[in-house]
Scaffold this motif. Structure first.
Motif, PDB file in Angstrom:
ATOM      1  N   PHE A   7       0.809  -1.154   0.065  1.00  0.00           N
ATOM      2  CA  PHE A   7      -0.077   0.044   0.009  1.00  0.00           C
ATOM      3  C   PHE A   7       0.866   1.225  -0.031  1.00  0.00           C
ATOM      4  N   PHE A   8       2.054   1.242   0.745  1.00  0.00           N
ATOM      5  CA  PHE A   8       3.021   2.403   1.023  1.00  0.00           C
ATOM      6  C   PHE A   8       3.671   2.632  -0.421  1.00  0.00           C
ATOM      7  N   ASP A   9       3.982   1.470  -0.879  1.00  0.00           N
ATOM      8  CA  ASP A   9       4.654   1.884  -2.288  1.00  0.00           C
ATOM      9  C   ASP A   9       3.821   2.236  -3.288  1.00  0.00           C
ATOM     10  N   ASP A  10       2.684   1.661  -3.425  1.00  0.00           N
ATOM     11  CA  ASP A  10       1.553   2.112  -4.452  1.00  0.00           C
ATOM     12  C   ASP A  10       1.236   3.721  -4.250  1.00  0.00           C
ATOM     13  N   THR A  11       1.006   3.944  -2.953  1.00  0.00           N
ATOM     14  CA  THR A  11       0.639   5.385  -2.701  1.00  0.00           C
ATOM     15  C   THR A  11       1.722   6.249  -3.291  1.00  0.00           C
ATOM     16  N   ILE A  12       3.041   5.904  -2.826  1.00  0.00           N
ATOM     17  CA  ILE A  12       3.992   6.861  -3.002  1.00  0.00           C
ATOM     18  C   ILE A  12       4.391   6.984  -4.697  1.00  0.00           C
ATOM     19  N   ILE A  13       4.032   5.912  -5.354  1.00  0.00           N
ATOM     20  CA  ILE A  13       4.137   5.904  -6.622  1.00  0.00           C
ATOM     21  C   ILE A  13       2.969   6.905  -7.317  1.00  0.00           C
ATOM     22  N   ARG A  14       1.616   6.726  -6.660  1.00  0.00           N
ATOM     23  CA  ARG A  14       0.774   7.710  -7.076  1.00  0.00           C
ATOM     24  C   ARG A  14       1.116   9.072  -6.781  1.00  0.00           C
ATOM     25  N   ILE A  15       1.704   9.342  -5.633  1.00  0.00           N
ATOM     26  CA  ILE A  15       1.711  10.766  -5.428  1.00  0.00           C
ATOM     27  C   ILE A  15       2.917  11.258  -6.288  1.00  0.00           C
ATOM     28  N   VAL A  16       3.761  10.575  -6.454  1.00  0.00           N
ATOM     29  CA  VAL A  16       4.994  10.960  -7.451  1.00  0.00           C
ATOM     30  C   VAL A  16       4.452  11.198  -8.746  1.00  0.00           C
ATOM     31  N   LEU A  67      -3.465  25.179  -9.797  1.00  0.00           N
ATOM     32  CA  LEU A  67      -2.898  23.859  -9.605  1.00  0.00           C
ATOM     33  C   LEU A  67      -2.423  23.377  -8.475  1.00  0.00           C
ATOM     34  N   TRP A  68      -1.978  24.278  -7.899  1.00  0.00           N
ATOM     35  CA  TRP A  68      -1.338  23.756  -6.172  1.00  0.00           C
ATOM     36  C   TRP A  68      -2.573  23.258  -5.459  1.00  0.00           C
ATOM     37  N   PRO A  69      -3.697  23.837  -5.381  1.00  0.00           N
ATOM     38  CA  PRO A  69      -4.780  23.186  -4.551  1.00  0.00           C
ATOM     39  C   PRO A  69      -5.274  21.898  -5.163  1.00  0.00           C
ATOM     40  N   ILE A  70      -5.268  21.770  -6.518  1.00  0.00           N
ATOM     41  CA  ILE A  70      -5.725  20.430  -6.953  1.00  0.00           C
ATOM     42  C   ILE A  70      -4.752  19.450  -6.718  1.00  0.00           C
ATOM     43  N   ALA A  71      -3.291  19.668  -6.786  1.00  0.00           N
ATOM     44  CA  ALA A  71      -2.388  18.651  -6.725  1.00  0.00           C
ATOM     45  C   ALA A  71      -2.468  18.391  -5.178  1.00  0.00           C
ATOM     46  N   PHE A  72      -2.707  19.174  -4.223  1.00  0.00           N
ATOM     47  CA  PHE A  72      -2.557  18.998  -2.847  1.00  0.00           C
ATOM     48  C   PHE A  72      -3.965  17.952  -2.476  1.00  0.00           C
ATOM     49  N   ILE A  73      -4.998  18.252  -3.084  1.00  0.00           N
ATOM     50  CA  ILE A  73      -6.295  17.458  -3.000  1.00  0.00           C
ATOM     51  C   ILE A  73      -6.050  15.892  -3.565  1.00  0.00           C
ATOM     52  N   LEU A  74      -5.178  16.031  -4.578  1.00  0.00           N
ATOM     53  CA  LEU A  74      -5.197  14.639  -4.994  1.00  0.00           C
ATOM     54  C   LEU A  74      -4.310  13.730  -4.359  1.00  0.00           C
ATOM     55  N   ILE A  75      -3.391  14.615  -3.800  1.00  0.00           N
ATOM     56  CA  ILE A  75      -2.277  13.762  -3.018  1.00  0.00           C
ATOM     57  C   ILE A  75      -3.186  13.412  -1.677  1.00  0.00           C
ATOM     58  N   LEU A  76      -4.044  14.109  -1.128  1.00  0.00           N
ATOM     59  CA  LEU A  76      -4.571  13.782   0.056  1.00  0.00           C
ATOM     60  C   LEU A  76      -5.609  12.620  -0.107  1.00  0.00           C
ATOM     61  N   GLN A  78      -4.836  10.346  -1.979  1.00  0.00           N
ATOM     62  CA  GLN A  78      -4.177   9.011  -2.132  1.00  0.00           C
ATOM     63  C   GLN A  78      -3.734   8.298  -0.598  1.00  0.00           C
ATOM     64  N   PHE A  79      -3.995   9.001   0.369  1.00  0.00           N
ATOM     65  CA  PHE A  79      -3.943   8.562   1.780  1.00  0.00           C
ATOM     66  C   PHE A  79      -5.428   8.138   2.227  1.00  0.00           C
ATOM     67  N   ASP A  80      -6.293   8.133   1.312  1.00  0.00           N
ATOM     68  CA  ASP A  80      -7.753   7.894   1.921  1.00  0.00           C
ATOM     69  C   ASP A  80      -8.470   8.641   2.568  1.00  0.00           C
ATOM     70  N   ILE A  81      -8.151  10.051   2.627  1.00  0.00           N
ATOM     71  CA  ILE A  81      -8.719  11.163   3.141  1.00  0.00           C
ATOM     72  C   ILE A  81     -10.097  11.502   2.317  1.00  0.00           C
ATOM     73  N   ASP A  82     -11.403  11.451   3.059  1.00  0.00           N
ATOM     74  CA  ASP A  82     -12.365  11.859   2.225  1.00  0.00           C
ATOM     75  C   ASP A  82     -12.323  13.165   1.679  1.00  0.00           C
TER      76      ASP A  82
END
Length: 173
Positions: A7-16, A67-76, A78-82
Motif C-alpha cells: 500500500f505504501f509503495d503504491d501510494t508513493i508511486i501515485r503521489i510521485v 494547480l497547487w490546490p488540485i495537486a494537494f487534494i489529489l495527494i490527500l 491517495q491517503f484515503d482522506i475523504d
C-alpha cells in the motif's frame, strides 16, 4: 506487514505521478500561453514582446493558484482522506477566508482589471502609488517596480488608484 508495504509503495508511486503531472502541466503553461496570445500585427515588435511577457507571467500566476490546490487534494486522496468532506469544508472556509483576507481578494480583482485594461506592461516606466520605476512583474498580488536607484518596490495592486505610464507615448509614436 507485506500488504502495508505494498500500500505504501503504491501510494508513493501515485503521489510521485501526481507531482510529475503537476510539474509537467506547470512547465507547459508558458509555451501554451505564448501560443494562445494573439497580438495585432500593427503594433511595434517591442510592444508585442512586452505584452507577451506580461500575459505569460499573469497566466503563470493564475495557473499556480489553480494547480497547487488540485495537486494537494489529489495527494490527500491517495491517503484515503475523504476529499468530499474536505471540499465541503472548503466552502465554509472560503467564506471565512473571504472575510479575513479582503485586501488579498481586492488585490486579485484589481490585478485582473490592470491586466485586461492594459494600462501598463512589463518593461514600461510607470508611476503608481507614489513610486516611479520600470515594471519588472505584474502578478496577482503586486506590481513589482525597479526605480532609478535600483531599489525594488512591491506595490500591492489594490493600492494603485492613479497610473502614470511614461512609456505610453512611445507606443503611439
Amino acid at each position: 506487514m507485506e500488504s502495508y508495504l505494498t500500500f505504501f509503495d503504491d501510494t508513493i508511486i501515485r503521489i510521485v505521478a501526481i507531482l510529475v503531472a503537476f510539474l509537467l502541466l506547470k512547465s507547459l503553461i508558458r509555451p501554451i500561453a505564448r501560443q494562445l496570445i494573439h497580438i495585432g500585427k500593427s503594433k511595434p515588435k517591442l510592444i508585442q514582446e512586452k505584452r507577451v511577457k506580461t500575459t505569460v507571467g499573469f497566466i503563470n500566476s493564475i495557473a499556480s493558484v489553480i494547480l497547487w490546490p488540485i495537486a494537494f487534494i489529489l495527494i490527500l486522496a491517495q491517503f484515503d482522506i475523504d476529499i468530499k468532506t474536505l471540499l465541503a469544508g472548503a466552502g465554509v472556509f472560503g467564506i471565512a477566508f473571504g472575510l479575513a483576507f479582503q485586501s488579498t481578494i481586492k488585490n486579485f480583482v484589481t490585478s485582473f482589471g490592470l491586466f485586461w485594461g492594459g494600462y501598463y506592461e512589463v518593461g514600461d516606466t510607470v508611476g503608481v502609488a507614489g513610486v516611479k520605476g520600470i515594471v519588472q512583474e505584474i502578478n496577482l498580488k503586486n506590481t513589482i517596480l525597479e526605480d532609478e536607484t535600483g531599489a525594488i518596490h512591491f506595490v500591492p495592486n489594490n493600492e494603485i488608484k492613479v497610473i502614470s505610464n511614461f512609456s505610453k507615448t512611445q507606443r503611439h509614436a
